[in-house]
Design a protein around this motif. Structure first.
Motif, PDB file in Angstrom:
ATOM      1  N   HIS A   1      47.216  16.874  57.061  1.00 50.95           N
ATOM      2  CA  HIS A   1      45.867  16.309  56.992  1.00 50.95           C
ATOM      3  C   HIS A   1      45.380  15.769  58.330  1.00 50.95           C
ATOM      4  CE1 HIS A   1      48.343  12.697  56.140  1.00 50.95           C
ATOM      5  NE2 HIS A   1      47.435  12.110  56.869  1.00 50.95           N
ATOM      6  N   ALA A   2      46.308  15.297  59.178  1.00 52.90           N
ATOM      7  CA  ALA A   2      45.900  14.720  60.451  1.00 52.90           C
ATOM      8  C   ALA A   2      45.318  15.762  61.407  1.00 52.90           C
ATOM      9  CB  ALA A   2      47.082  14.011  61.090  1.00 52.90           C
ATOM     10  N   GLN A   3      45.879  16.979  61.345  1.00 54.60           N
ATOM     11  CA  GLN A   3      45.423  18.013  62.281  1.00 54.60           C
ATOM     12  C   GLN A   3      44.272  18.846  61.708  1.00 54.60           C
ATOM     13  OE1 GLN A   3      48.713  17.216  61.412  1.00 54.60           O
ATOM     14  NE2 GLN A   3      49.828  19.000  62.142  1.00 54.60           N
ATOM     15  N   LEU A   4      43.975  18.590  60.442  1.00 55.82           N
ATOM     16  CA  LEU A   4      43.103  19.516  59.733  1.00 55.82           C
ATOM     17  C   LEU A   4      41.627  19.216  59.977  1.00 55.82           C
ATOM     18  CD1 LEU A   4      44.338  21.646  57.901  1.00 55.82           C
ATOM     19  CD2 LEU A   4      43.738  20.222  55.968  1.00 55.82           C
ATOM     20  N   THR A   5      40.876  20.237  60.323  1.00 58.28           N
ATOM     21  CA  THR A   5      39.426  20.073  60.294  1.00 58.28           C
ATOM     22  C   THR A   5      38.882  21.090  59.306  1.00 58.28           C
ATOM     23  OG1 THR A   5      39.424  21.483  62.223  1.00 58.28           O
ATOM     24  CG2 THR A   5      38.971  19.155  62.585  1.00 58.28           C
ATOM     25  N   ILE A   6      38.185  20.588  58.330  1.00 59.25           N
ATOM     26  CA  ILE A   6      37.673  21.458  57.279  1.00 59.25           C
ATOM     27  C   ILE A   6      36.167  21.568  57.441  1.00 59.25           C
ATOM     28  CG2 ILE A   6      37.383  21.729  54.800  1.00 59.25           C
ATOM     29  CD1 ILE A   6      40.066  20.323  54.462  1.00 59.25           C
ATOM     30  N   SER A   7      35.708  22.798  57.672  1.00 61.89           N
ATOM     31  CA  SER A   7      34.284  22.972  57.956  1.00 61.89           C
ATOM     32  C   SER A   7      33.492  23.234  56.674  1.00 61.89           C
ATOM     33  CB  SER A   7      34.074  24.110  58.943  1.00 61.89           C
ATOM     34  OG  SER A   7      34.805  25.236  58.520  1.00 61.89           O
ATOM     35  N   THR A   8      34.179  23.742  55.646  1.00 58.44           N
ATOM     36  CA  THR A   8      33.501  23.981  54.377  1.00 58.44           C
ATOM     37  C   THR A   8      33.777  22.812  53.439  1.00 58.44           C
ATOM     38  OG1 THR A   8      35.445  25.138  53.628  1.00 58.44           O
ATOM     39  CG2 THR A   8      33.680  26.472  54.531  1.00 58.44           C
ATOM     40  N   SER A   9      33.470  22.985  52.154  1.00 58.69           N
ATOM     41  CA  SER A   9      33.812  21.940  51.192  1.00 58.69           C
ATOM     42  C   SER A   9      35.315  21.981  50.941  1.00 58.69           C
ATOM     43  CB  SER A   9      33.063  22.180  49.882  1.00 58.69           C
ATOM     44  OG  SER A   9      33.603  23.314  49.245  1.00 58.69           O
ATOM     45  N   PHE A  10      35.851  20.869  50.439  1.00 58.60           N
ATOM     46  CA  PHE A  10      37.269  20.846  50.106  1.00 58.60           C
ATOM     47  C   PHE A  10      37.599  21.912  49.082  1.00 58.60           C
ATOM     48  CE2 PHE A  10      37.411  16.472  51.825  1.00 58.60           C
ATOM     49  CZ  PHE A  10      38.481  16.657  52.678  1.00 58.60           C
ATOM     50  N   LYS A  11      36.692  22.056  48.115  1.00 54.71           N
ATOM     51  CA  LYS A  11      36.950  23.013  47.048  1.00 54.71           C
ATOM     52  C   LYS A  11      37.066  24.428  47.627  1.00 54.71           C
ATOM     53  CE  LYS A  11      35.223  24.642  42.633  1.00 54.71           C
ATOM     54  NZ  LYS A  11      34.146  24.630  41.644  1.00 54.71           N
TER      55      LYS A  11
ATOM     56  N   LEU B   1      52.604  27.589  43.660  1.00 49.73           N
ATOM     57  CA  LEU B   1      51.808  27.919  44.843  1.00 49.73           C
ATOM     58  C   LEU B   1      50.742  26.853  45.092  1.00 49.73           C
ATOM     59  CD1 LEU B   1      51.336  31.803  44.583  1.00 49.73           C
ATOM     60  CD2 LEU B   1      52.969  30.530  45.956  1.00 49.73           C
ATOM     61  N   VAL B   2      50.103  26.405  44.021  1.00 48.04           N
ATOM     62  CA  VAL B   2      49.074  25.377  44.183  1.00 48.04           C
ATOM     63  C   VAL B   2      49.710  24.067  44.645  1.00 48.04           C
ATOM     64  CG1 VAL B   2      47.292  24.038  43.000  1.00 48.04           C
ATOM     65  CG2 VAL B   2      47.535  26.472  42.525  1.00 48.04           C
ATOM     66  N   GLN B   3      50.881  23.798  44.119  1.00 49.30           N
ATOM     67  CA  GLN B   3      51.651  22.640  44.577  1.00 49.30           C
ATOM     68  C   GLN B   3      51.850  22.711  46.104  1.00 49.30           C
ATOM     69  OE1 GLN B   3      53.776  19.174  44.026  1.00 49.30           O
ATOM     70  NE2 GLN B   3      53.014  20.295  42.261  1.00 49.30           N
ATOM     71  N   GLU B   4      52.212  23.885  46.588  1.00 53.02           N
ATOM     72  CA  GLU B   4      52.403  24.061  48.034  1.00 53.02           C
ATOM     73  C   GLU B   4      51.099  23.857  48.802  1.00 53.02           C
ATOM     74  OE1 GLU B   4      55.283  24.298  49.693  1.00 53.02           O
ATOM     75  OE2 GLU B   4      56.115  24.030  47.697  1.00 53.02           O
ATOM     76  N   VAL B   5      50.005  24.332  48.237  1.00 53.17           N
ATOM     77  CA  VAL B   5      48.710  24.158  48.897  1.00 53.17           C
ATOM     78  C   VAL B   5      48.430  22.669  49.123  1.00 53.17           C
ATOM     79  CG1 VAL B   5      46.200  24.356  48.567  1.00 53.17           C
ATOM     80  CG2 VAL B   5      47.680  26.313  48.111  1.00 53.17           C
ATOM     81  N   PHE B   6      48.664  21.864  48.086  1.00 48.80           N
ATOM     82  CA  PHE B   6      48.399  20.433  48.223  1.00 48.80           C
ATOM     83  C   PHE B   6      49.417  19.740  49.121  1.00 48.80           C
ATOM     84  CE2 PHE B   6      45.674  21.073  44.526  1.00 48.80           C
ATOM     85  CZ  PHE B   6      44.594  20.292  44.887  1.00 48.80           C
ATOM     86  N   TYR B   7      50.644  20.180  49.011  1.00 51.32           N
ATOM     87  CA  TYR B   7      51.679  19.556  49.840  1.00 51.32           C
ATOM     88  C   TYR B   7      51.389  19.824  51.315  1.00 51.32           C
ATOM     89  CZ  TYR B   7      56.297  18.024  51.360  1.00 51.32           C
ATOM     90  OH  TYR B   7      57.324  17.356  51.972  1.00 51.32           O
ATOM     91  N   GLU B   8      50.966  21.037  51.617  1.00 49.04           N
ATOM     92  CA  GLU B   8      50.629  21.367  53.000  1.00 49.04           C
ATOM     93  C   GLU B   8      49.386  20.605  53.463  1.00 49.04           C
ATOM     94  OE1 GLU B   8      50.542  25.646  53.219  1.00 49.04           O
ATOM     95  OE2 GLU B   8      52.693  25.708  52.770  1.00 49.04           O
ATOM     96  N   LEU B   9      48.431  20.465  52.545  1.00 48.91           N
ATOM     97  CA  LEU B   9      47.241  19.677  52.865  1.00 48.91           C
ATOM     98  C   LEU B   9      47.661  18.265  53.264  1.00 48.91           C
ATOM     99  CD1 LEU B   9      44.061  19.352  52.726  1.00 48.91           C
ATOM    100  CD2 LEU B   9      44.447  18.427  50.449  1.00 48.91           C
ATOM    101  N   TRP B  10      48.576  17.712  52.488  1.00 48.34           N
ATOM    102  CA  TRP B  10      49.021  16.349  52.765  1.00 48.34           C
ATOM    103  C   TRP B  10      49.784  16.273  54.093  1.00 48.34           C
ATOM    104  CZ3 TRP B  10      54.084  14.147  52.724  1.00 48.34           C
ATOM    105  CH2 TRP B  10      54.067  12.748  52.871  1.00 48.34           C
ATOM    106  N   LYS B  11      50.642  17.240  54.322  1.00 50.04           N
ATOM    107  CA  LYS B  11      51.445  17.210  55.550  1.00 50.04           C
ATOM    108  C   LYS B  11      50.592  17.412  56.789  1.00 50.04           C
ATOM    109  CE  LYS B  11      54.724  20.169  55.094  1.00 50.04           C
ATOM    110  NZ  LYS B  11      55.962  20.961  55.038  1.00 50.04           N
TER     111      LYS B  11
END
Lengths: 181, 327
Positions: A50-60, A38-48
């Motif tokens: 990343h261009a559309q992503l806006t993160i308002s909190t910390s990465f953690k 599941l964590v692998q998927e979290v990172f893989y999705e983050l990578w896929k």
């Protein structure tokens, strides 16, 4: 940071947070390879994404939230988790005649076992409050239940844990102080 | 005061969420005899619960290399290595029937689904799966530690299996199973369809019926079918170059019987081609599509080589009128 050299950035985040996130997922599931998947998927999705992503909190915080969501969705999809109806508890009676000493590894086992045997929704609510820094309201929203239910389940968890672990408490104290905390 | 209420207050204290009145209430309770001691026990229990699963240590490097693998475009594999693997496979496949008993279903199941469009997944061993629409794969959550990499497929998927001679890779469908050690193949097993088809792109694969003894070993560019109704496993003659055509949209044929061409058009591109002249179905057809060539070009080429007339009925449905085998 993520826009330029995104792969490197994801790798850095992975090194920083992977172990922490796996533990988060593992406590909820609890299944090692599933947690890592599941964590692998979290990172893989983050990578896929990343261009559309806006993160308002910390990465953690973002990654933790994504991991918790994934784990809860998994439990829901596999019907391990239902928030209606009562559950029975699988807490066994403590063994009679407790050993005179308890090794740290044994203690770990007792604790894991005691929490594992909490009724599933009680366990999930307890874990979310104990480890994920979520307020009663946040947990309630996440699971679509009332904050009062959350509070009740957390205290229920502690009472059940006492039944399972209470007899070991005197030894546990020794071990904990011996281990320096 | 109610016992339960005290526990709630003690938990709140750990969470730093005590209100003024909570604090007073708790303070009052703590003053009574023996209550300090009780509170201490609950606090210890709370601390203790923080140790839950503390001994678990995930393998960071393994996780990272798996992610890196997924992030980079798939590297080409070396040919010499592949040959060695295929040879190793020949020997190890002989042992496989014994190993089936190792695989035991467990209660916890990991599910991958595709929904309306194809999806790509990476399995815990780094093997990759391209899952076609409306397909589903499931495997046990302790997959990584089991001696066989077993999973179940409903629908169609192209597998690129990371070689691990010590842990065979096994795909089960409702009627068949496929066992490999490291290879790339396409398996189509939609429950509603009358056939399960397996096409191997590289490596060596053992394809067997779930019931009975039938088993076929397929090498690179070979294809086999399992007929659900008749329960017969059969090899498709000739070379098959289309293991991943549903992904690329390109079909290639080398001396393929027209009946098989028609099946592939249907399977990969959802194109329905009807033969007016049924005797054409055994004629062989060769077509090497270049990048970007469309289905229409393939069909036109087909009409020309059999001197037949192509007619479009509606979207995705064509009929081939007249014609005869060349030569």
């Amino acid at each position: 940071m993520l826009r330029r050299d995104s792969q490197r950035a994801v790798e850095v985040l992975f090194r920083q947070h992977y172990a922490y996130l796996c533990r988060t997922a593992y406590r909820l599931l609890p299944d090692e390879s599933l947690a890592e998947d599941l964590v692998q998927e979290v990172f893989y999705e983050l990578w896929k994404r990343h261009a559309q992503l806006t993160i308002s909190t910390s990465f953690k915080a973002y990654l933790r939230r994504a991991t918790v969501n994934k784990a809860l969705n998994y439990l829901r999809d596999n019907r391990k988790l239902s928030f209606d109806g009562e559950e029975t508890t699988g807490i066994p009676d403590p063994e009679p005649g407790i050993a005179q000493s308890l090794e740290a590894a044994e203690l770990q086992e007792k604790i894991d076992e005691a929490v594992d045997q909490l009724p599933e929704r009680c366990r999930i609510i307890f874990i979310l409050s104990r480890f994920e820094e979520m307020s009663y309201q946040e947990i309630a929203d996440q699971l679509d239940i009332s904050p009062r239910t959350v509070e009740n389940q957390i205290s229920r968890a502690l009472r059940l844990l006492r039944t399972a672990l209470g007899p070991y408490l005197p030894f546990i104290l020794l071990i904990l102080s011996g281990a320096g905390g | 005061m109610e016992f339960n209420k005290i526990i709630k207050l003690l938990i709140k204290r750990h969470r730093n969420e005590l209100s003024q009145s909570d604090q007073e209430e708790l303070g009052h309770w703590l003053k009574q005899s023996d209550h300090q001691h009780q509170a201490k026990q609950w606090d210890q229990l709370w601390e203790l619960s923080g140790q839950y699963k503390a001994s678990y240590q995930p393998d960071l490097e393994a996780g990272l290399s798996r992610l890196q693998n997924r992030m980079k475009p798939r590297p080409a594999r070396r040919r010499g290595l592949r040959l060695a693997l295929a040879l190793a496979a020949v020997f190890l496949l002989a042992l496989l029937p014994l190993s089936r008993a190792w695989w035991m279903p467990t209660n916890s199941e990991m599910v991958l689904t595709s929904g309306d469009e194809p999806k790509e997944y990476s399995l815990p061993d780094g093997s990759r799966v391209q899952l076609r629409e409306n397909s589903r794969i499931s495997y046990s959550s302790n997959w990584k530690n089991s001696r066989i990499r077993a999973l179940s497929l409903e629908g169609e998927a192209f597998f690129q299996v990371v070689s691990d001679p010590s842990r065979p890779f096994e795909v089960r469908t409702s009627q068949t199973q496929v066992q490999v050690l490291g290879t790339a193949f396409n398996l189509r097993a939609y429950p509603a369809e009358p056939l399960t088809t397996l096409t191997v792109e590289e490596g060596l694969v053992a394809f067997s019926a779930m019931q009975g003894e039938q088993e076929i070993q397929l090498g690179a560019r070979q294809k086999a079918l399992f007929d659900h109704q008749q329960q017969i496993l059969s090899r498709v003659k000739g070379v098959n170059l289309n293991a991943r055509s549903w992904q690329t949209g390109r079909l290639r044929f080398r001396g393929t019987p027209l009946r098989e061409v028609i099946r592939e058009l249907d399977e990969h591109l959802a194109v329905d081609l009807i033969l007016e002249n049924q005797t054409l179905s055994e004629c062989s057809f060769t077509f090497g599509s270049a990048q970007g060539e469309s289905v229409n070009e393939l069909l036109e080429n087909l009409a020309i080589s059999f001197k037949a007339k192509l007619e479009k009925l509606d979207k995705g449905r064509f009929v081939l009128r007249g014609g005869h085998c060349n030569r």
